[in-house]
Write a protein that holds these residues in place. Structure first.
Motif, PDB file in Angstrom:
ATOM      1  N   GLY A 111       0.792  -1.212   0.000  1.00 62.71           N
ATOM      2  CA  GLY A 111       0.000   0.000   0.000  1.00 62.71           C
ATOM      3  C   GLY A 111       0.825   1.263   0.000  1.00 62.71           C
ATOM      4  O   GLY A 111       0.295   2.368  -0.070  1.00 62.71           O
ATOM      5  N   GLN A 112       2.129   1.149   0.081  1.00 63.19           N
ATOM      6  CA  GLN A 112       3.000   2.317   0.121  1.00 63.19           C
ATOM      7  C   GLN A 112       3.524   2.685  -1.268  1.00 63.19           C
ATOM      8  O   GLN A 112       4.206   3.689  -1.399  1.00 63.19           O
ATOM      9  CB  GLN A 112       4.192   2.052   1.053  1.00 63.19           C
ATOM     10  N   LEU A 113       3.221   1.909  -2.276  1.00 67.86           N
ATOM     11  CA  LEU A 113       3.802   2.124  -3.596  1.00 67.86           C
ATOM     12  C   LEU A 113       3.426   3.487  -4.169  1.00 67.86           C
ATOM     13  O   LEU A 113       4.280   4.197  -4.712  1.00 67.86           O
ATOM     14  CB  LEU A 113       3.388   1.006  -4.554  1.00 67.86           C
ATOM     15  N   THR A 114       2.163   3.877  -4.028  1.00 69.06           N
ATOM     16  CA  THR A 114       1.742   5.175  -4.555  1.00 69.06           C
ATOM     17  C   THR A 114       2.541   6.299  -3.916  1.00 69.06           C
ATOM     18  O   THR A 114       3.042   7.198  -4.606  1.00 69.06           O
ATOM     19  CB  THR A 114       0.240   5.383  -4.310  1.00 69.06           C
ATOM     20  N   GLU A 115       2.686   6.245  -2.606  1.00 70.81           N
ATOM     21  CA  GLU A 115       3.429   7.288  -1.907  1.00 70.81           C
ATOM     22  C   GLU A 115       4.897   7.280  -2.306  1.00 70.81           C
ATOM     23  O   GLU A 115       5.513   8.330  -2.473  1.00 70.81           O
ATOM     24  CB  GLU A 115       3.306   7.115  -0.382  1.00 70.81           C
ATOM     25  N   GLN A 116       5.472   6.085  -2.460  1.00 70.13           N
ATOM     26  CA  GLN A 116       6.869   5.988  -2.865  1.00 70.13           C
ATOM     27  C   GLN A 116       7.073   6.575  -4.260  1.00 70.13           C
ATOM     28  O   GLN A 116       8.058   7.281  -4.511  1.00 70.13           O
ATOM     29  CB  GLN A 116       7.329   4.531  -2.832  1.00 70.13           C
ATOM     30  N   ILE A 117       6.151   6.307  -5.156  1.00 68.08           N
ATOM     31  CA  ILE A 117       6.264   6.834  -6.520  1.00 68.08           C
ATOM     32  C   ILE A 117       6.120   8.350  -6.508  1.00 68.08           C
ATOM     33  O   ILE A 117       6.887   9.071  -7.171  1.00 68.08           O
ATOM     34  CB  ILE A 117       5.220   6.178  -7.452  1.00 68.08           C
ATOM     35  N   MET A 118       5.169   8.868  -5.752  1.00 64.41           N
ATOM     36  CA  MET A 118       5.001  10.320  -5.684  1.00 64.41           C
ATOM     37  C   MET A 118       6.241  10.985  -5.078  1.00 64.41           C
ATOM     38  O   MET A 118       6.670  12.045  -5.541  1.00 64.41           O
ATOM     39  CB  MET A 118       3.743  10.689  -4.889  1.00 64.41           C
ATOM     40  N   GLU A 119       6.831  10.350  -4.077  1.00 67.21           N
ATOM     41  CA  GLU A 119       8.070  10.867  -3.482  1.00 67.21           C
ATOM     42  C   GLU A 119       9.191  10.859  -4.521  1.00 67.21           C
ATOM     43  O   GLU A 119       9.965  11.810  -4.624  1.00 67.21           O
ATOM     44  CB  GLU A 119       8.452  10.021  -2.267  1.00 67.21           C
ATOM     45  N   PHE A 120       9.274   9.785  -5.317  1.00 63.55           N
ATOM     46  CA  PHE A 120      10.285   9.691  -6.373  1.00 63.55           C
ATOM     47  C   PHE A 120      10.140  10.856  -7.352  1.00 63.55           C
ATOM     48  O   PHE A 120      11.115  11.491  -7.737  1.00 63.55           O
ATOM     49  CB  PHE A 120      10.155   8.352  -7.109  1.00 63.55           C
ATOM     50  N   PHE A 121       8.884  11.159  -7.747  1.00 61.78           N
ATOM     51  CA  PHE A 121       8.667  12.223  -8.729  1.00 61.78           C
ATOM     52  C   PHE A 121       8.919  13.607  -8.156  1.00 61.78           C
ATOM     53  O   PHE A 121       9.160  14.545  -8.918  1.00 61.78           O
ATOM     54  CB  PHE A 121       7.264  12.124  -9.339  1.00 61.78           C
ATOM     55  N   THR A 122       8.894  13.765  -6.837  1.00 59.28           N
ATOM     56  CA  THR A 122       9.231  15.079  -6.277  1.00 59.28           C
ATOM     57  C   THR A 122      10.715  15.382  -6.471  1.00 59.28           C
ATOM     58  O   THR A 122      11.102  16.546  -6.478  1.00 59.28           O
ATOM     59  CB  THR A 122       8.893  15.168  -4.775  1.00 59.28           C
ATOM     60  N   HIS A 123      11.532  14.347  -6.640  1.00 60.59           N
ATOM     61  CA  HIS A 123      12.973  14.542  -6.808  1.00 60.59           C
ATOM     62  C   HIS A 123      13.432  14.492  -8.261  1.00 60.59           C
ATOM     63  O   HIS A 123      14.600  14.724  -8.535  1.00 60.59           O
ATOM     64  CB  HIS A 123      13.738  13.481  -6.008  1.00 60.59           C
ATOM     65  N   THR A 124      12.543  14.162  -9.192  1.00 60.65           N
ATOM     66  CA  THR A 124      12.957  14.056 -10.596  1.00 60.65           C
ATOM     67  C   THR A 124      12.812  15.350 -11.367  1.00 60.65           C
ATOM     68  O   THR A 124      13.300  15.439 -12.487  1.00 60.65           O
ATOM     69  CB  THR A 124      12.141  12.973 -11.331  1.00 60.65           C
ATOM     70  N   ALA A 125      12.156  16.333 -10.800  1.00 60.90           N
ATOM     71  CA  ALA A 125      11.926  17.631 -11.448  1.00 60.90           C
ATOM     72  C   ALA A 125      11.204  17.425 -12.769  1.00 60.90           C
ATOM     73  O   ALA A 125      10.133  16.849 -12.787  1.00 60.90           O
ATOM     74  CB  ALA A 125      13.234  18.388 -11.612  1.00 60.90           C
ATOM     75  N   ASP A 126      11.782  17.853 -13.869  1.00 62.22           N
ATOM     76  CA  ASP A 126      11.114  17.764 -15.170  1.00 62.22           C
ATOM     77  C   ASP A 126      11.671  16.660 -16.051  1.00 62.22           C
ATOM     78  O   ASP A 126      11.582  16.732 -17.271  1.00 62.22           O
ATOM     79  CB  ASP A 126      11.222  19.101 -15.911  1.00 62.22           C
ATOM     80  N   LYS A 127      12.277  15.655 -15.460  1.00 65.97           N
ATOM     81  CA  LYS A 127      12.836  14.560 -16.247  1.00 65.97           C
ATOM     82  C   LYS A 127      11.733  13.571 -16.636  1.00 65.97           C
ATOM     83  O   LYS A 127      10.814  13.334 -15.883  1.00 65.97           O
ATOM     84  CB  LYS A 127      13.892  13.805 -15.451  1.00 65.97           C
ATOM     85  N   GLU A 128      11.898  12.991 -17.813  1.00 65.25           N
ATOM     86  CA  GLU A 128      11.012  11.913 -18.245  1.00 65.25           C
ATOM     87  C   GLU A 128      11.650  10.591 -17.835  1.00 65.25           C
ATOM     88  O   GLU A 128      12.842  10.382 -18.082  1.00 65.25           O
ATOM     89  CB  GLU A 128      10.807  11.965 -19.754  1.00 65.25           C
ATOM     90  N   VAL A 129      10.881   9.726 -17.176  1.00 68.97           N
ATOM     91  CA  VAL A 129      11.430   8.452 -16.703  1.00 68.97           C
ATOM     92  C   VAL A 129      10.529   7.300 -17.144  1.00 68.97           C
ATOM     93  O   VAL A 129       9.332   7.475 -17.351  1.00 68.97           O
ATOM     94  CB  VAL A 129      11.581   8.433 -15.164  1.00 68.97           C
ATOM     95  N   ARG A 130      11.146   6.145 -17.277  1.00 65.87           N
ATOM     96  CA  ARG A 130      10.417   4.927 -17.636  1.00 65.87           C
ATOM     97  C   ARG A 130       9.986   4.204 -16.369  1.00 65.87           C
ATOM     98  O   ARG A 130      10.577   4.375 -15.311  1.00 65.87           O
ATOM     99  CB  ARG A 130      11.293   4.007 -18.472  1.00 65.87           C
ATOM    100  N   ALA A 131       8.966   3.366 -16.506  1.00 63.08           N
ATOM    101  CA  ALA A 131       8.459   2.599 -15.369  1.00 63.08           C
ATOM    102  C   ALA A 131       9.568   1.724 -14.783  1.00 63.08           C
ATOM    103  O   ALA A 131       9.683   1.587 -13.559  1.00 63.08           O
ATOM    104  CB  ALA A 131       7.277   1.737 -15.802  1.00 63.08           C
ATOM    105  N   ARG A 132      10.402   1.156 -15.636  1.00 64.19           N
ATOM    106  CA  ARG A 132      11.499   0.307 -15.158  1.00 64.19           C
ATOM    107  C   ARG A 132      12.479   1.108 -14.309  1.00 64.19           C
ATOM    108  O   ARG A 132      13.001   0.624 -13.308  1.00 64.19           O
ATOM    109  CB  ARG A 132      12.207  -0.347 -16.340  1.00 64.19           C
ATOM    110  N   ASP A 133      12.738   2.368 -14.693  1.00 60.76           N
ATOM    111  CA  ASP A 133      13.637   3.226 -13.917  1.00 60.76           C
ATOM    112  C   ASP A 133      13.035   3.566 -12.553  1.00 60.76           C
ATOM    113  O   ASP A 133      13.746   3.595 -11.550  1.00 60.76           O
ATOM    114  CB  ASP A 133      13.944   4.508 -14.687  1.00 60.76           C
ATOM    115  N   VAL A 134      11.727   3.816 -12.535  1.00 60.84           N
ATOM    116  CA  VAL A 134      11.048   4.085 -11.264  1.00 60.84           C
ATOM    117  C   VAL A 134      11.139   2.854 -10.375  1.00 60.84           C
ATOM    118  O   VAL A 134      11.463   2.950  -9.181  1.00 60.84           O
ATOM    119  CB  VAL A 134       9.579   4.488 -11.491  1.00 60.84           C
ATOM    120  N   ALA A 135      10.869   1.677 -10.961  1.00 58.17           N
ATOM    121  CA  ALA A 135      10.923   0.429 -10.193  1.00 58.17           C
ATOM    122  C   ALA A 135      12.326   0.199  -9.643  1.00 58.17           C
ATOM    123  O   ALA A 135      12.496  -0.207  -8.488  1.00 58.17           O
ATOM    124  CB  ALA A 135      10.491  -0.751 -11.065  1.00 58.17           C
ATOM    125  N   ALA A 136      13.352   0.478 -10.441  1.00 57.02           N
ATOM    126  CA  ALA A 136      14.736   0.302  -9.983  1.00 57.02           C
ATOM    127  C   ALA A 136      15.052   1.258  -8.842  1.00 57.02           C
ATOM    128  O   ALA A 136      15.695   0.879  -7.859  1.00 57.02           O
ATOM    129  CB  ALA A 136      15.709   0.512 -11.148  1.00 57.02           C
TER     130      ALA A 136
END
Length: 174
Positions: A111-136
């Motif tokens: 149940g924490q995956l959504t929060e983890q992903i949103m936290e990840f995107f707060t640090h990526t700024a305007d970069k485009e990322v792939r799902a595999r990169d997010v998972a890694a």
């Protein structure tokens, strides 16, 4: 002997009439079976749609409450109906003040995956990322099931306008 011939003729006429009726009724039966199958499929589709709408009506998301949002889930492959799921993010646990790290069991991480992903995107700024990169980056690239869970969550976040799809397989923060 005339009555026997007349009786045989009546039986023959009746048999011919019944044969014609049988052919007509078989055609009508096939047409009704096709129509019944179409009605049954439509009925199932309507029931699924009503079930999804009843979930929305019974648990409406409050636009002023960002902690609750309604998202659209996976498509039903048989009927093309979207299943509606309620996504209520749980609070993120703060690390202990003494600097030690707490290990979390898999049940606690669920149940924490959504929060983890949103936290990840707060640090990526305007970069485009792939799902595999997010998972890694989240340590969830061990198997295809984990990567697909990240992909599904990313798609749900796009559906709720929390992140943006930048291209095929590419995601970007809003």
């Amino acid at each position: 002997m005339v009555p026997a011939t007349r009786a045989a003729n009546n039986i023959e006429n009746t048999a011919e009439s019944l044969q014609e009726d049988l052919a007509r009724l078989e055609i009508q039966k096939r047409a009704l079976e096709r129509e019944l199958a179409a009605v049954a499929a439509h009925l199932d589709s309507v029931q699924r749609a009503l079930g999804a709408l009843s979930v929305l009506m019974s648990n409406p998301a409050d636009p002023a409450d960002p902690a609750r949002s309604t998202s659209v889930g996976d498509t039903d492959r048989h009927h093309g109906v979207k299943a509606v799921q309620e996504a209520a993010p749980s609070p993120v646990e703060e690390p202990p003040a003494d600097g030690t790290s707490r290990s979390r069991t898999p049940e606690q991480q669920y149940g924490q995956l959504t929060e983890q992903i949103m936290e990840f995107f707060t640090h990526t700024a305007d970069k485009e990322v792939r799902a595999r990169d997010v998972a890694a980056a989240l340590g969830r690239d061990t198997d295809s099931g984990s990567i697909n869970a990240v992909r599904s969550t990313l798609d749900r976040l796009v559906g709720t306008s929390r992140i943006r799809r930048a291209g095929r397989g590419l995601y970007r923060a809003l």
